[in-house]
Write an enzyme that holds these catalytic residues in place. Structure first.
Site, PDB file in Angstrom:
ATOM      1  CB  CYS A  64      -0.952  -0.019   1.184  1.00 29.29           C
ATOM      2  SG  CYS A  64      -1.944  -1.535   1.242  1.00 29.29           S
ATOM      3  CG  HIS A  89      -5.822   1.934  -0.602  1.00 28.75           C
ATOM      4  ND1 HIS A  89      -4.678   2.577  -1.046  1.00 28.75           N
ATOM      5  CD2 HIS A  89      -5.399   0.952   0.236  1.00 28.75           C
ATOM      6  CE1 HIS A  89      -3.621   1.997  -0.490  1.00 28.75           C
ATOM      7  NE2 HIS A  89      -4.028   1.009   0.271  1.00 28.75           N
TER       8      HIS A  89
END
Lengths: 389, 142
Positions: free
Chosen positions: A86, A336
């Protein structure tokens, strides 16, 4: 080391996109070059692409070269892909920073891109499980939500944090996203909507979670001399820090509401920048889940340990408060798209410190922070300044 | 060619594929084991074939008690990966001083509690591509 600055930024529309992996690269690249008329693709000496899952979702590797060709960039000093789950986007910015600070490059694009939505939603989630340990975690079906749920359970038990306070992070970030035309969600959300949304992993409900999102973002990073040639308002990279506590859940701090790697990464970045938490006007923190934003307030020093619930409830992380956190809508509101997230955070801080954030503008923002994490155990923090010192 | 997916979410457990084969062989017999470094005697979880503390690659297998308590847990109700069903109880189990990540099977999710005693309950998953049985170290209420 030489000074380094952002000189341009652009973001694609985030969402469940009817667009290919390459379409998203084109969109972010065009947005960045359109916003930076002094730079043409042929001027860019290096490209770093943050991307996590193209082997699974686009059946494509050799990503940086593919993206360079798509955008007409001919790297002469640096071409690389960063895969760091991430935080891949911010890790890419750090590479560009290091190359430029060391004098090895003068103008580098960092692009983050992810095409996460697959023909089936459960397969998209299966792919996300590559970010935790395959043999000892993902084989049980583990992905991110239960990990962060453990932190939320612990924060509630240890500090009396409430579901309403967790929900207020969702409300704030969905509300901010409604003012961001590139965000995945644009309708805002009420406290009731968040608290009544579907349970994902106890105690985290749907509107306390970031969605599965496609998107891309790009920034141009330059040396001091080049930056001053290209713009009269560079946004300076003032500090950076990265720290790892652990990879597997069972390697992390035993108290899952305590993220020592974030405290360390933040402390390193503040020290390098010569600022403190109180100097930060605007922060883009990694709210993959609402609990992550609360713990970020604490570990980054915006409030004391255990006081994040009241901090959000009293509006201290919103406009008019101590620091505006996630004005673009955060991961909860924007979505995201893994590799794109850190770059989109930088793009927001770039706009904020130049006074170009429109309806989202934080009044007189001079110091900005971005925080990107890869799980609960690894954190990357950047400090940006309107002034170069 | 119709749409297909090609992903094996489980580890390859046989001796042809991993130095940790002994773990899975013992698990198939109902025993939870891990490695102890032959250099510094550190007990590891999960088992490992290289010690990051002393640098040794020599290790001995040791059986754990098989019974522990729940240190932390969450119940995932939605958003599970393809091939995995909810509600699913993910738990951190404290066992012989180690923290072990696993799932709790055979439990009513609303009755799970921190401190609850649990024991290892090997879970059979899909065979490997060579047809060998595969097991994961799941837990159930003790």
């Amino acid at each position: 080391m030489r000074k380094v600055a952002l000189v341009g930024a652009g973001v694609s529309k985030f969402g469940v996109r009817k667009a290919s992996y390459r379409d998203l690269i084109w969109e972010a690249g065009k947005a960045c070059f359109d916003a930076t008329p002094a730079v043409k693709p042929k001027d860019v000496e290096g490209l770093v692409v943050g991307s996590v899952l193209p082997e699974r979702t686009a059946f494509q590797s050799h990503i940086s070269s593919m993206a360079a060709e798509a955008l007409g960039i001919r790297p002469s000093v640096l071409s690389a892909r960063t895969e760091h789950m991430c935080a891949s986007g911010t890790v890419g910015i750090r590479y560009a920073y290091a190359f430029i600070a060391a004098g090895l490059a003068d103008l580098v694009m960092v692009l983050g891109v992810e095409k996460l939505n697959q023909p089936t939603g459960d397969e998209a989630i299966l792919n996300m499980g590559t970010g935790v340990d395959r043999e000892w975690e993902a084989a049980f079906g583990l992905t991110a939500p239960p990990c962060f749920a453990l932190a939320a359970q612990r924060h509630i038990a240890a500090y009396g944090t409430t579901e309403e306070q967790l929900a207020m992070v969702g409300v704030k970030n969905h509300t901010h996203a409604a003012k961001n035309p590139t965000a995945h969600f644009q309708k805002g959300a009420t406290l009731d909507q968040v608290l009544c949304s579907r349970m994902i992993s106890t105690p985290l409900r749907l509107f306390m979670c970031s969605p599965i999102t496609d998107g891309a973002a790009a920034v141009l990073v330059a040396s001091e001399d080049r930056a001053r040639d290209l713009t009269d308002r560079p946004v300076w990279i003032r500090g950076t820090g990265q720290a790892l506590d652990g990879f597997q859940l069972t390697s992390l701090h035993e108290d899952y509401a305590h993220w020592p790697a974030l405290e360390r990464a933040g402390r390193a970045a503040y020290r390098m920048a010569g600022v403190t938490a109180g100097d930060v006007d605007v922060a883009e923190v990694h709210d993959c889940f609402a609990i992550a934003e609360l713990i970020a307030y604490e570990e980054l020093g915006f409030c004391r340990k255990g006081e994040a619930g009241p901090f959000v409830a009293h509006g201290r992380s919103d406009y008019g408060g101590d620091v505006v956190v996630n004005p673009r809508g955060g991961l909860i509101g924007c979505g995201h798209p893994l590799g794109a997230t850190g770059v989109a955070q930088a793009a927001e801080v770039f706009a904020q410190l130049r006074g170009e954030a429109g309806a989202r503008q934080v009044l007189d923002a001079a110091v900005g922070l971005t925080h990107n994490n890869s799980g609960m155990g690894e954190h990357v923090v950047m400090i940006y300044g309107r002034e170069d010192r | 060619m119709p749409y297909f997916r090609a992903t094996d979410p489980f580890p390859l457990e046989s001796a042809d594929h991993t130095k940790l084969h002994e773990f899975y062989a013992r698990l198939a017999a109902g025993r939870l084991a891990t490695t102890r470094c032959a250099g510094c005697r550190r007990l590891a979880w999960p088992p490992r074939a290289f010690c990051g503390e002393c640098g040794s690659d020599r290790f001995d297998w040791t059986d754990l008690s098989g019974e522990g308590t729940i240190h932390a847990f969450t119940v995932q109700e939605a958003g599970l990966p393809a091939g995995f069903d909810g509600p699913r109880v993910f738990a951190i189990v404290k066992i012989d001083g180690l923290r072990v990540f696993s799932i709790l099977v055979g439990a009513e999710p609303s009755k799970v509690a921190i401190g609850q005693p649990v024991r290892v309950s090997p879970l059979r998953v899909a065979d490997d591509p060579d047809g060998n049985a595969r097991w994961l170290p799941a837990f159930c209420p003790a």
